[in-house]
Write an enzyme that holds these catalytic residues in place. Sequence first.
Site, PDB file in Angstrom:
ATOM      1  N   TYR A  53      70.413  32.358 -74.425  1.00  0.00           N
ATOM      2  CA  TYR A  53      69.648  31.122 -74.669  1.00  0.00           C
ATOM      3  C   TYR A  53      68.538  31.328 -75.695  1.00  0.00           C
ATOM      4  CZ  TYR A  53      72.437  28.817 -71.216  1.00  0.00           C
ATOM      5  OH  TYR A  53      73.523  28.270 -70.555  1.00  0.00           O
ATOM      6  N   ARG A  56      70.313  30.765 -78.924  1.00  0.00           N
ATOM      7  CA  ARG A  56      70.651  29.355 -79.128  1.00  0.00           C
ATOM      8  C   ARG A  56      69.392  28.534 -79.402  1.00  0.00           C
ATOM      9  NH1 ARG A  56      73.928  26.803 -74.928  1.00  0.00           N
ATOM     10  NH2 ARG A  56      73.995  25.244 -76.579  1.00  0.00           N
ATOM     11  N   HIS A 104      71.903  17.800 -69.386  1.00  0.00           N
ATOM     12  CA  HIS A 104      72.132  19.228 -69.125  1.00  0.00           C
ATOM     13  C   HIS A 104      70.915  20.099 -69.443  1.00  0.00           C
ATOM     14  CE1 HIS A 104      76.770  18.502 -69.384  1.00  0.00           C
ATOM     15  NE2 HIS A 104      76.243  18.093 -68.253  1.00  0.00           N
TER      16      HIS A 104
END
Length: 227
Positions: A53, A56, A104
């Site tokens: 993450y 990202r 999400h």
Amino acid sequence: MKHLVVLSGAGMSAESGIATFRDSGGMWEQYPIEDVATPEGFRRNPQLVLDFYNARRKAAFEAKPNGGHIGLAEMEKDFKVSIITQNVDDLHERAGSSNVLHLHGELSKVRSTADPSSIYTLTPDKPEIHIGDKCEKGSQLRPHIVWFGEAVPMIEKAIETVNTADILVIIGTSLNVYPAAGLLNYANPDTPVYLIDPKEVNAHRQGIHFIQKGASEGVEELRRSLK
Ligand code: OAD
């Protein structure tokens, strides 16, 4: 003003250089879902998950909204626009959309593993979290992302939003992941539904207006059709 509700997925941000999940070369080909996007994966190897993450998040901070995001933001001149996105980037907001619901979670946020309401926002100058980064009360921080097997806290709000749609637009989602994919069923039977995607997507509903194009061109075509 008519209420235009958009359900967006990874394809919405593809032209901004963010990889989708299930296309060839997509994210889940390189990183097994069970390793990086489940609570079990985080328990097994938290560093791997945080690194995934972190990478990202950095990519999302560097990405820019594309013509599709910008076109949707401009539609606020003519419609009440509500965006429900499965995406964890903030490109809709940065394009100027004022009403965005993240089903999400959000990459730019992290939260306490002990208290889900203890949420912190990261910035491009400090885009990472590591093992040992803790909330005020001393618990490890984790990404503010809905992993597979976890509840989707915003789904009720999303259902209410789709329920009141005068027009529903689906952009760049393979409609594989529930409950997001089921939102379509909450649109009124006579609500027109547009679906923008370069590939064919099985939406399990009659009478959908398919715009078989990428997000930028597709949103332009949508705007022409709704004029
Ligand atoms: P997918 O990767 O499953 O689907 C992406 C869709 O975008 C496909 O239908 C593509 O054809 C389409 N697409 C590709 N390029 C496009 C472009 N330029 N313009 C428009 N569409 C394009 O992604 P999602 O359906 O968003 O969840 O995936 C749903 C969820 O699965 C994600 O939110 C993520 C993932 O696992 C979590 O991580 C919880």
